[in-house]
Scaffold this motif. Sequence first.
Motif: not given
Lengths: 400, 657
Positions: B199, B219, B223, B225, B227, B234, B237, B239
């Motif tokens: 990432l 992260c 973001t 993520r 998985h 991924v 996402r 945001v």
Amino acid sequence: MNGDGKRGSAAARATGEDARLGGAKRGTELATLSAQQDAAGRSYWSIVRTQFRKNRQGMLGLYLIVAIVAVALFAPLIANDRPIICTFKGKLRFPAFATYVDNWVPWQSMRYALKSFELTDRYFPFSEHYADLEGLSWKEARAEQPGDFGFSAWPPIEWNPQQFDPVAIKLRPSLSSGHLLGTDDRGRDVLARIVHGCVVAITVGVVAMGLATLIGVILGVVAGYFGKWVDLILSRVVEIVMCFPTFFLIIAVIAFVPPSIVNIMLVIVLVSWTGIFRLTRGEVLKSRAQEYVTAAEALGIGRGSIMFRHILPNSIAPVFVAVAFGIAGAVLTESSLSFLGFGDANASSWGEVIAQGRQYVAEGLTHLVLAPGIVIFVTLTAFNLFGQGLRDAMDPRLRH
Amino acid sequence: MITYLLKRMFAMVPTLIGISLLTFLIVLMAPGDHVATKMGQGTGPQASEGGGNDDPARMADAIKAKKKLLGMMDELRAVAVWDGAAAVGARDWKSSDRFKTVADMEQAETLGDFAASWAQAVARAPDDSRLYVGLGDGQVLALDTASGETVLSFDPHPVGVLAVAVSPDGARLVSADGDGAVRIHDTGSGALLQSAEELGRPVKDIAFLPGGARFVTACDDGTVRVHDAATGAVTARLVGHNNYVTAVAVAPGGERLFTAGYDGEVRVWSTADWKETRRLGKVSQPINDIALSRDGALLATACDDQGVRVYGVADGSLRAELEGHYRPATAVAFHPDGRTLFSGGRDETIRTWDVTEARQTAQAPENTGRVFGLVVSGDGARLYSVGESWRKTPAWKQYWSWVSKLAVGDFGRSFTDNKPVIDKIKERVPVTLGLNVGAFLLMYLIAIPLGVQAAVKRGQLYDNVTSAIVFMLWSLPSFFLATIIIMYFSSQRNFDWFPSVGLHATNQADMSYLQWLGDWGLHLVLPMIVLTYGGFASLSRYARTSLLESIQQDYVRTARAKGLSEHVVIYKHALRNSLIAIVTLVGTLLPAMIGGSVIVEYIFSIRGMGMLAFEAILQRDYPVVMAITTASALLTLLGVLVSDILYTIVDPRITHR
């Protein structure tokens, strides 16, 4: 005074200085004399007092010291942004005294308690009266609600050392602006900062040197009286501490502890007790051999009593001289530390004023350096003159 | 003479030991945390990219360096295990000691035995048989909770592991590191199953969704993520956070996801459509960790402002604000009873709180090391903590290790530029020594004639005037005089006669030798004035006094009676004898001057030992500080020795045998 007398006093002063630096030899006579009285039956200390009074420089030093100490004691009443006494909204108040609490009470809770303590009829002198002021400072209250004041007595300098005067930044000294010695880059009154700097200087000087003297004298008497391994160990410790460049040791230690006045004092104690120790030990070693000690031992008087009630009073005189010079040294150390930026950020120290002012001398603001510098100089001179005068007064060779 | 020197050297040994002891004590007094606060003003324990200010690896290295310096390193960090039941019991703890308001937490044991400066990631197997730990050096280990042995070592990451998580069935382990690499391991064999795409930024937390088919990563790029647990790819996402995301937590039913980060808000996401549904508690302080109670009713946050806050998940209300940590809180974990909360912080404490009553109930002993991760076992009997620590080495051992290195001339390396300290000092010693010896000679050359003249003209105007001037100079602070003379003799406004910065002009390379010499001399004027004037008072007075004493001696009268000229009597007969006392001053003046050169070098920006010391102290460069302190004390000892030898030269009567 006739010409002859003048000549005589100059010579006397000269020999006095000889004694000041002459050191050890004189001590014997001094110690012997200190145990006795003179022909007129006056005690040793009354002789010293008379001798000291004759010394004009020494007396000048003493007067200066008294003045500086007085300024330090009354600093909150000399430079403050609150009235000393006033009637405000019908009550008698003493707002400036709250600064004493801020300066001298180390525990926050106790500060609050003292300042919020109220008597039924009128306020306790230490109270801050925030509620009655309704968010205004005392000066704002004076400007905006003059009707609420009955009478008020304000300090001669109406600024406190931390207060910014936004309309008077980098003011030069003048009689008309209300800032007698001008202001610094943030509009703080230089004279107020110097006045409150007295508190820091005198506290550090007197407390640190007092503590150092206590430690030095006690250990010195013990080492001198017992001798042998006690003396050996203590003398070695002193030798080690004295090996370090003094100022260097101080900044090394002070950098690792939070910079506060108390820590600065402790560090000064750490390095300055050694001088007192050596002096006391030497004097005690001399006294120890004298008959009155033997007599006291023969009488079965306890060791502690011999050390501190018999030997100590007869050996302490030279220590006072060292203490006077030591206080000057402590004041110098404190201001040097503040100058280097190791000082207490909350206290306005003379050294710190110079350090901050130094950046603006290129703009011609020389008063920021000169004013506090001259005050430090005068303070050091005062203590040094006093110490020198005291030394002269104690020198038996100078008595006529 | 040689035997005398040897004897003196031998007598110096106890003094040397004392000097090193005092130096050591000074540094020992300084808490190791100073290094960390200096180097990492940043927040949170987590690593950020590129070894920034809040890089724990760098902070840990700095601490390690101090420990190494003091011989405290080679330490093993283990997982500390705390008695969970006792911590819950502390709620009913009644203090008999009125000064103690909270109970002590009991440390049950330690697990594992590994050499790493810090560990941040910790996760437990669902059946509590194992504990998985991610270490600062990239290792991921499985520890047996019963025996404490390392049972499995996973494929190591190249950089420090910041997060680990175990799937609900316990079969998969996901680990992530400071470079953003996410790896999926098999917990049975320890094999690396999948390596997800990197990432790029540190991944600071991982959480599995119920069912174990998907996991979520937090992260540093802001973001979150989602998985796929099988491939690591991924799938979604999230945001929304506008700063580092540091923590994720999944509601027990799996219907909601909680994320938090440096923007100070806990965001609630619906797991059905991955939309943000709500926000909890804006505190605008970085959140370092969050924890959900087992029933999902309460959410606790560990914040950088030292606070631990508990929110009700249903209504978003602030249930408790727990204050006690005095450094940022870094980890929180709920006890299964949903009422007891554990928190750890950078103040090196673990605290137990009663959430319902919003008060602290117990505390682990301080100085257990900074706590970076907390996990409570399923039955609540044990609390595992990881972080960073060192075994306390006895002070005498530390001293011995330092002094034995010192004895062979190993001063260590500087913290700031990793140069050997001895080289840094060698570079600076000539400057300071040159300045001081020069000032010394100048002082003697001026002060002694001054004192001699005063003695000869005793009581006259000359004597009184020089006495007064010299006395005033004595009371003048050096930093004040230095500032003043720069103000008047080195400024555009007054007389720009002398340079006031350094010892050479910046263009010294272009100068001819003569020019260079002149420039050097010009630079020396002001510092020399400041270094010398202070000694005048004592030296000239000393010279005057001892000469006056000599003049009264019989041999001077004899010399006069012989008909020798007054000049010869004073300078050849009397002065030589009075010099003895003056020479002894070398020993006491030298330390004062070396100490004083800190101020002079600071004001005139001269790169000497004083300046080096000043910089080192400000940067908490312990090896340099210790070395200089020791070295300057040694120099002083040498100064005393030199003055003893000078004795024999000025006074032939004294011989050393």
